[in-house]
Write an enzyme that holds these catalytic residues in place. Structure first.
Site, mmCIF file in Angstrom:
data_model
loop_
_atom_site.group_PDB
_atom_site.id
_atom_site.type_symbol
_atom_site.label_atom_id
_atom_site.label_comp_id
_atom_site.label_asym_id
_atom_site.label_seq_id
_atom_site.Cartn_x
_atom_site.Cartn_y
_atom_site.Cartn_z
ATOM 1 N N LYS A 20 0.893 -1.228 -0.002
ATOM 2 C CA LYS A 20 -0.095 0.002 0.179
ATOM 3 C C LYS A 20 1.049 1.243 -0.066
ATOM 4 C CE LYS A 20 -4.362 -1.987 1.539
ATOM 5 N NZ LYS A 20 -3.902 -3.388 1.981
HETATM 6 C C1 LIG Z 1 -4.780 -4.563 1.606
HETATM 7 C C2 LIG Z 1 -4.082 -5.606 1.719
HETATM 8 C C3 LIG Z 1 -4.264 -6.769 0.684
HETATM 9 C C4 LIG Z 1 -5.499 -6.544 -0.321
HETATM 10 O O1 LIG Z 1 -5.395 -5.694 -1.222
HETATM 11 P P1 LIG Z 1 -6.710 -5.255 -2.319
HETATM 12 O O2 LIG Z 1 -6.188 -4.170 -2.907
HETATM 13 O O3 LIG Z 1 -7.725 -4.419 -1.066
HETATM 14 O O4 LIG Z 1 -7.301 -6.236 -2.619
HETATM 15 C C5 LIG Z 1 -3.711 -7.871 0.617
HETATM 16 N N1 LIG Z 1 -2.530 -7.915 1.415
HETATM 17 C C6 LIG Z 1 -1.998 -6.837 2.270
HETATM 18 C C7 LIG Z 1 -0.836 -7.384 3.253
HETATM 19 C C8 LIG Z 1 -2.743 -5.687 2.438
HETATM 20 O O5 LIG Z 1 -2.424 -4.926 3.194
#
Ligand SMILES: *Cc1c(COP(=O)(O)O)cnc(C)c1O
Length: 430
Positions: free
Chosen positions: A107
């Protein structure tokens, strides 16, 4: 480039408006009005390019004309300044390590890109911009770090009390300054509902310049297409490659669809989930049935109503057949996830986090009937989920220094119920 709402293709706005609004007034999500196919010469020469240069070409392709070239370069450089290695775990099984950024999860890409872009837009905004973000863990830390001390921007992080790991919580409750953590007595879905409702509230909208940093924001989505290019730059284009994406709100997978639509030769997507299997069920039977989320050990994927599903449908022109050709879906229980983590630890010494493990399992399941090279997205550093990882593997794991430093810092949050009225009053008074 203009951006349209998934609820109405006639409703088109500038990038600035799409980023500031987050959600379209009709409740839809924004998408670029076109997804231009990149030149074959660009795709053919990926392996000769730096990550920044690939990302800049992709960003320019989707944001064309909306940001000055020099500024776009600066924004891209602030987003992809860390390594994004593709690591071989087993024969034909690769881990795309997206966790080398400041908060050790993928993210960071979306959050840093959006923070830089909003910083650029806020220069011409008279009032402070208020960013609302609901988090099940990693979003909050990435957004808090990306926006920390960005002038003209105030951030409220809403998270479900007791449902994020201690280290994750520390990452967004210890910064202070323009970052405020709101600890909600409820689930992640409650947090997401509070944010969504705030955007439909006339008084809040008239008194505050509100925007959301959730994965619904187009500024979060676009940089999530970059690393699909970085991967094929490292693996080459000779053989087909499938991507398995551990998913919750499906921002990461939607980023992959954008990359594919821009001409990146991706053979197949695998939507891997925990027992919150709304999308795998849809791919199976054509019925989209959102429901309350179930808590699992891969808690960043505990999503009962995946917000990017509307974008996925739109990008496939509501064509169920086309979508099921391109995306396969599998879901896994916590026990299967733990078994996967233990098996990989034993066989190759590679440490999976619970989310990456779901991606790994999806890839392996697909490979039982397809002999093809595959990449799973390792979305977080295992140290971010050390309780689960250590308990599963029966040994200690090493924490990166950045996480270690957090342990002793003091958490600061404001506790709140999950009723909209309380949240609304709080924002109006703040
Ligand atoms: C947010 C997140 C996900 C999921 O990602 P999306 O784009 O919401 O599908 C998977 N793994 C981790 C570690 C995350 O922080």
């Amino acid at each position: 480039m203009k951006f349209y709402s998934t609820n109405n293709s006639q409703h088109k706005v500038s990038l600035r408006e799409a980023v500031l609004k987050g959600l379209a007034p009709d409740g839809g999500l924004y998408l670029p009005e076109q997804i231009p196919v990149l030149p074959k010469s660009f795709i053919g020469s990926l392996s000769e390019q730096s990550n920044v240069s690939m990302a800049l070409t992709v960003a320019r392709n989707l944001l064309g004309g909306e940001v000055e070239e020099k500024e776009l370069q600066r924004i891209v450089e602030q987003t992809v300044f860390f390594d994004v290695p593709v690591v071989e775990v087993e024969n034909n099984v690769y881990s795309l390590e997206l966790f080398h950024g400041p908060t050790l999860a993928f993210k960071d890409f979306g959050a840093r890109f959006m923070a830089s872009l909003l910083g650029y837009f806020s220069k011409s905004e008279k009032e402070e911009i208020t960013v609302l973000v609901a988090t099940s863990g990693d979003t909050g830390s990435a957004v808090a770090h990306g926006f920390h001390k960005v002038p003209g921007v105030r951030v409220f992080v809403l998270y479900p009390s007791g449902k994020v790991s201690d280290l994750q919580e520390k990452q967004f409750t210890t910064l202070g300054d323009n970052i405020t953590a709101l600890e909600i007595d409820g689930t992640f879905d409650d947090c997401q509902r509070l944010v969504k409702t705030a955007f439909q509230d006339a008084e809040l909208k008239s008194k505050l310049v509100l925007t959301s940093a959730n994965s619904i924001n187009i500024a979060r989505l676009i940089p999530q297409s970059f690393y699909y290019f970085f991967t094929l730059a490292q693996l080459g284009l000779k053989e087909p490659v499938v991507f398995s994406i551990p998913s919750g709100n499906f921002g990461n997978l939607t980023g992959g669809i954008l990359a594919w639509k821009m001409g990146l030769p991706i053979y197949q997507f695998i939507a891997s989930t925990n027992v919150n299997d709304i999308v795998p069920c849809y791919l199976d039977n054509g019925k989209f049935n959102p429901r309350p989320s179930i808590q699992t050990i891969s808690n960043a994927m505990d999503v009962g109503n995946p917000s990017n599903f509307a974008r996925m449908l739109t990008l496939f022109h509501d064509d169920y057949y086309e979508m099921t050709q391109m995306i396969k879906g599998y879901s896994f229980t916590d026990e299967e996830t733990r078994e996967g983590m233990r098996a990989v630890d034993k066989q190759s010494g590679y440490t999976l986090d619970p989310h990456g493990a779901v991606g790994y399992l999806g890839l392996k399941k697909y490979q039982t009937s397809h002999s093809v090279k595959g990449v799973f997205l390792e979305t977080a550093h295992p140290g971010k989920f050390r309780e689960v990882v250590e308990e599963t593997l029966g040994r200690k794991i090493e924490l990166p220094e950045r996480l270690n430093n957090l342990i002793t810092r003091q958490k600061k949050s404001i506790e709140m119920s999950s009723t909209f009225d309380e949240f609304r009053e709080f924002l109006l008074k703040y």
